[in-house]
Scaffold this motif. Structure first.
Motif, PDB file in Angstrom:
ATOM      1  N   GLU A 228      45.307  38.811  36.244  1.00 11.88           N
ATOM      2  CA  GLU A 228      45.907  38.142  37.399  1.00 11.88           C
ATOM      3  C   GLU A 228      45.984  36.634  37.200  1.00 11.88           C
ATOM      4  O   GLU A 228      46.969  35.999  37.608  1.00 11.88           O
ATOM      5  CB  GLU A 228      45.118  38.482  38.664  1.00 11.88           C
ATOM      6  CG  GLU A 228      45.239  39.956  39.068  1.00 11.88           C
ATOM      7  CD  GLU A 228      44.589  40.272  40.384  1.00 11.88           C
ATOM      8  OE1 GLU A 228      43.997  39.338  40.997  1.00 11.88           O
ATOM      9  OE2 GLU A 228      44.656  41.431  40.832  1.00 11.88           O
TER      10      GLU A 228
ATOM     11  N   SER B 172      49.470  34.602  37.211  1.00 10.65           N
ATOM     12  CA  SER B 172      49.679  33.463  38.091  1.00 10.65           C
ATOM     13  C   SER B 172      50.047  32.219  37.300  1.00 10.65           C
ATOM     14  O   SER B 172      50.970  31.482  37.660  1.00 10.65           O
ATOM     15  CB  SER B 172      48.418  33.212  38.930  1.00 10.65           C
ATOM     16  OG  SER B 172      48.568  32.085  39.750  1.00 10.65           O
TER      17      SER B 172
ATOM     18  N   PRO C  43      55.734  35.922  39.521  1.00 11.45           N
ATOM     19  CA  PRO C  43      56.571  36.158  40.717  1.00 11.45           C
ATOM     20  C   PRO C  43      57.902  35.411  40.661  1.00 11.45           C
ATOM     21  O   PRO C  43      58.954  35.976  40.986  1.00 11.45           O
ATOM     22  CB  PRO C  43      55.686  35.662  41.861  1.00 11.45           C
ATOM     23  CG  PRO C  43      54.280  35.835  41.352  1.00 11.45           C
ATOM     24  CD  PRO C  43      54.370  35.511  39.897  1.00 11.45           C
TER      25      PRO C  43
ATOM     26  N   TYR D  71      53.180  45.148  42.673  1.00 20.52           N
ATOM     27  CA  TYR D  71      51.982  44.341  42.405  1.00 20.52           C
ATOM     28  C   TYR D  71      51.508  43.576  43.640  1.00 20.52           C
ATOM     29  O   TYR D  71      50.390  43.035  43.626  1.00 20.52           O
ATOM     30  CB  TYR D  71      52.247  43.371  41.254  1.00 20.52           C
ATOM     31  CG  TYR D  71      52.228  44.038  39.901  1.00 20.52           C
ATOM     32  CD1 TYR D  71      51.035  44.282  39.239  1.00 20.52           C
ATOM     33  CD2 TYR D  71      53.407  44.456  39.302  1.00 20.52           C
ATOM     34  CE1 TYR D  71      51.014  44.918  38.003  1.00 20.52           C
ATOM     35  CE2 TYR D  71      53.404  45.093  38.067  1.00 20.52           C
ATOM     36  CZ  TYR D  71      52.209  45.319  37.419  1.00 20.52           C
ATOM     37  OH  TYR D  71      52.191  45.952  36.207  1.00 20.52           O
ATOM     38  N   GLY D  72      52.322  43.519  44.680  1.00 21.80           N
ATOM     39  CA  GLY D  72      51.903  42.858  45.903  1.00 21.80           C
ATOM     40  C   GLY D  72      51.519  41.414  45.667  1.00 21.80           C
ATOM     41  O   GLY D  72      52.250  40.653  45.026  1.00 21.80           O
ATOM     42  N   ASP D  73      50.323  41.046  46.132  1.00 25.40           N
ATOM     43  CA  ASP D  73      49.860  39.657  45.987  1.00 25.40           C
ATOM     44  C   ASP D  73      48.932  39.484  44.786  1.00 25.40           C
ATOM     45  O   ASP D  73      48.148  38.535  44.741  1.00 25.40           O
ATOM     46  CB  ASP D  73      49.159  39.188  47.258  1.00 25.40           C
ATOM     47  CG  ASP D  73      47.893  39.996  47.546  1.00 25.40           C
ATOM     48  OD1 ASP D  73      47.692  41.046  46.897  1.00 25.40           O
ATOM     49  OD2 ASP D  73      47.110  39.584  48.429  1.00 25.40           O
ATOM     50  N   SER D  74      49.005  40.390  43.799  1.00 25.43           N
ATOM     51  CA  SER D  74      48.110  40.294  42.642  1.00 25.43           C
ATOM     52  C   SER D  74      48.229  38.951  41.944  1.00 25.43           C
ATOM     53  O   SER D  74      47.229  38.396  41.455  1.00 25.43           O
ATOM     54  CB  SER D  74      48.418  41.411  41.640  1.00 25.43           C
ATOM     55  OG  SER D  74      48.141  42.679  42.193  1.00 25.43           O
TER      56      SER D  74
ATOM     57  N   GLY E 290      49.584  36.258  43.473  1.00 24.29           N
ATOM     58  CA  GLY E 290      49.838  35.254  44.503  1.00 24.29           C
ATOM     59  C   GLY E 290      48.723  34.235  44.635  1.00 24.29           C
ATOM     60  O   GLY E 290      48.917  33.175  45.237  1.00 24.29           O
ATOM     61  N   ARG E 291      47.552  34.549  44.076  1.00 26.67           N
ATOM     62  CA  ARG E 291      46.448  33.591  44.151  1.00 26.67           C
ATOM     63  C   ARG E 291      46.544  32.583  43.007  1.00 26.67           C
ATOM     64  O   ARG E 291      47.014  32.939  41.917  1.00 26.67           O
ATOM     65  CB  ARG E 291      45.102  34.331  44.074  1.00 26.67           C
ATOM     66  CG  ARG E 291      44.782  35.160  45.308  1.00 26.67           C
ATOM     67  CD  ARG E 291      43.440  35.858  45.154  1.00 26.67           C
ATOM     68  NE  ARG E 291      43.528  36.962  44.209  1.00 26.67           N
ATOM     69  CZ  ARG E 291      43.800  38.212  44.544  1.00 26.67           C
ATOM     70  NH1 ARG E 291      44.018  38.521  45.813  1.00 26.67           N
ATOM     71  NH2 ARG E 291      43.871  39.160  43.625  1.00 26.67           N
TER      72      ARG E 291
END
Length: 575
Positions: A497, A501, A506, A523-526, A528-529
């Protein structure tokens, strides 16, 4: 006779100043409540004399030796170790003896030949001397004293059994011990080599060293000043001088009849013969942490060069992973004009897994391959913090180089995009932390197992969960609830992740049309952090694994009570 250095001189009677050892009423129970030693007394061993502890296999000789050496705590009884200068004309009490700056020195030689076999003998002894804070200049004399100077440059693994036994003794002699314990030093040797070794022990005693050793060889006992037998099931047997025991208990002229003989019970046990020792006669402290770290780092670096298996793993692992990348992925998957969401995710996952594999493969063989050496050094001088830090110091730069090489080759082969330095700095930080977390996990597991073959079995068991629960093949949002909880403990997930990032997946996938939108939904918010969240988790995992490794080693490699206590008098009460 020679006198112990800094401890006084010999008297007119020929006695020397030195360590006096005795024990009364030793009772030892093993886990499960099995009584291993029952009411065993150890006669007073005067300075400069040799005590032989004999008995059949399983009688408890090694257990008694470990109690005397402070490695086991008896259920009841008393072990007393004190400085005795009465033979050197000392007029004061025991508390006035000794030098405040020089503590009592002791050594313990286990039954196994515990030396790093990949090192040349001279190098192994030099590192042992530095770790103990003694002068490296004492190594040539020690080699000469034990008849090993002709094989000093040979790797330890090429020495004969008798030579390796003497090498184990040589390591303890470097600190000039005043009290020396040996567990079956002649075991496995031919009669000539065994006799030569026992004669070496006699020479040590003549210099003022108090020697205690176990044996099941009757011929060894004739060279002792005193002999004590342990009857089957840990019961006390006869004790006395070799001649007295032969005359009164063994009319056939051998000691064999004494191996199953119990001592006659005493109705009025004598009180302990040792006196309290004053605060000046303290045990020698271990060398400082910084010095130990430097010595251990140097030794690990040299072992890395001499151990062919470790060197092969160190060099071969990065090359194997890099070759796999070159064959598995096509170029240009990060091209913003034609991105490939599935391939770009897999590239980053295998980068994360490659970093994990580097660290794990480097860490797993490290401790289990030298656990016996760690146990031996831990009894007297070794600190676990510097020991683990030395592993990181030596292997860390190798891991960083492997990670940097992996990223550089992938960029050169167009498996990673042309980007700003900050892009690659982020990827390198993620891979480096993933490698260090895996290295710490490898060291932790290496501390838990007992030999390299077990570590080899652990390797796939640790890799499979890291692959399955990383969130690459089955995204974390699509896992079952149990799988999501397991994934939290997987360092590979956080490395994957953080890499995603840092690589801006994304943003890249939004330009990939339907496939990109599907990937974002899966993957959703995988990703997003911010990547630093993964870095913090990886650093925390590395710290936790190292802490567990420290605790495991602390339990598996106990410190001798002689090193822990500030005075040499050791009393053990029922617990």
């Amino acid at each position: 006779m020679a006198v112990a250095e800094g401890r006084g001189g010999a008297s007119d009677t020929g006695r020397v100043a030195g360590v006096e050892l005795s024990a009364r009423g030793i009772e030892l129970a093993l886990p499960g409540g099995v009584v291993a030693l029952s009411g065993v007394d150890v006669p007073t061993v005067a300075p400069g004399s040799v005590l032989g502890i004999a008995g059949g296999s399983g009688a408890g000789k090694t257990l008694l030796l470990e109690v005397l050496a402070g490695l086991r705590v008896p259920r009841s009884g008393r072990v007393s170790v004190r400085w005795d200068d009465s033979g050197a004309g000392g007029a004061g009490d025991a508390g006035d003896a000794g030098d405040a700056g020089d503590g009592l020195r002791y050594g313990f030689v286990p039954q196994d030949d515990i030396v790093h076999r990949a090192l040349p003998l001279r190098a192994a002894l030099e590192y042992a001397a530095r770790l103990r804070g003694t002068d490296v200049g004492a190594v040539p004399g020690t080699l000469r004293e034990l008849g090993l100077d002709d094989v000093a440059e040979q790797p330890v693994r090429t020495l004969s059994g008798g030579q390796r036994k003497r090498a184990s003794i040589a390591i303890e002699l470097l600190s000039r011990p005043e009290l020396l314990f040996l567990d079956e030093p002649t075991s496995g040797l031919d009669p000539l080599a065994g006799a030569q070794l026992v004669r070496h022990l006699r020479l040590l005693a003549a210099r003022g060293v108090t020697v205690v050793f176990t044996t099941h060889t009757p011929a060894d006992l004739r060279h002792c000043d005193q002999v004590m037998f342990i009857a089957p099931n840990g019961r006390p047997g006869p004790a006395g001088t070799p001649d007295a025991l032969l005359n009164h208990h063994s009319p056939d002229g051998t000691f064999e009849a004494l191996y199953s003989t119990e001592a006659a019970p005493t109705t009025a046990p004598e009180t302990a013969t040792t006196a309290p020792v004053g605060p000046r006669a303290r045990f020698a402290p271990a060398t400082g942490r910084l010095r130990q770290w430097a010595v251990l780092s140097g030794r690990d670096l040299r072992l890395l060069r001499h151990d062919r298996l470790t060197a092969a793993i160190t060099v071969g692992s990065p090359l194997l992973i890099i070759a796999m990348f070159a064959l598995l992925f096509r170029p240009g998957v990060f091209d913003p004009a034609h991105p490939s969401p599935a391939a770009s995710a897999m590239v980053l996952f295998w980068i994360a897994f490659g970093a994990f594999f580097f660290g794990l493969a480097y860490g797993l063989p490290q401790i289990c391959g030298e656990l016996a050496v760690v146990r031996r050094e831990r009894r007297t001088v070794l600190r676990l913090g510097p020991y683990l830090l030395a592993k990181l110091t030596v292997l860390g730069p190798v891991l960083l180089l492997a990670d940097a090489l992996l990223l550089a080759v992938l960029r050169a082969l167009d498996r990673l995009p042309s980007a700003e330095p900050s892009f690659y700095a982020s990827l390198f930080a993620s891979t480096a932390l993933a490698s260090f977390a895996a290295l710490a996990l490898g060291l932790c597991c290496s501390a838990l197992v007992s030999e390299p073959s077990q570590a080899a079995l652990v390797l796939p068991l640790l890799c499979f969960p890291q692959v399955l629960f990383s969130g690459a093949f089955v995204p974390v949002p699509r896992m079952a609830e149990g799988g999501r909880w397991i994934s939290v403990a997987m360092t590979n997930r956080w490395a994957f992740e953080a890499l995603g990032s840092g690589a801006g997946l994304p943003e890249l996938w939004r330009g990939a049309g339907t496939e990109g939108r599907a990937s974002l939904a899966s993957y959703g918010d995988s990703f997003g952090r911010p990547e630093w969240v993964g870095w913090v988790v990886l650093a925390g995992c590395a710290t936790a694994f190292l802490a567990v490794a420290w605790l495991v080693l602390r339990r598996r490699c106990p410190v001798s009570a002689h090193r822990l206590l500030s005075t040499p008098d050791v009393a053990r009460a029922p617990r």
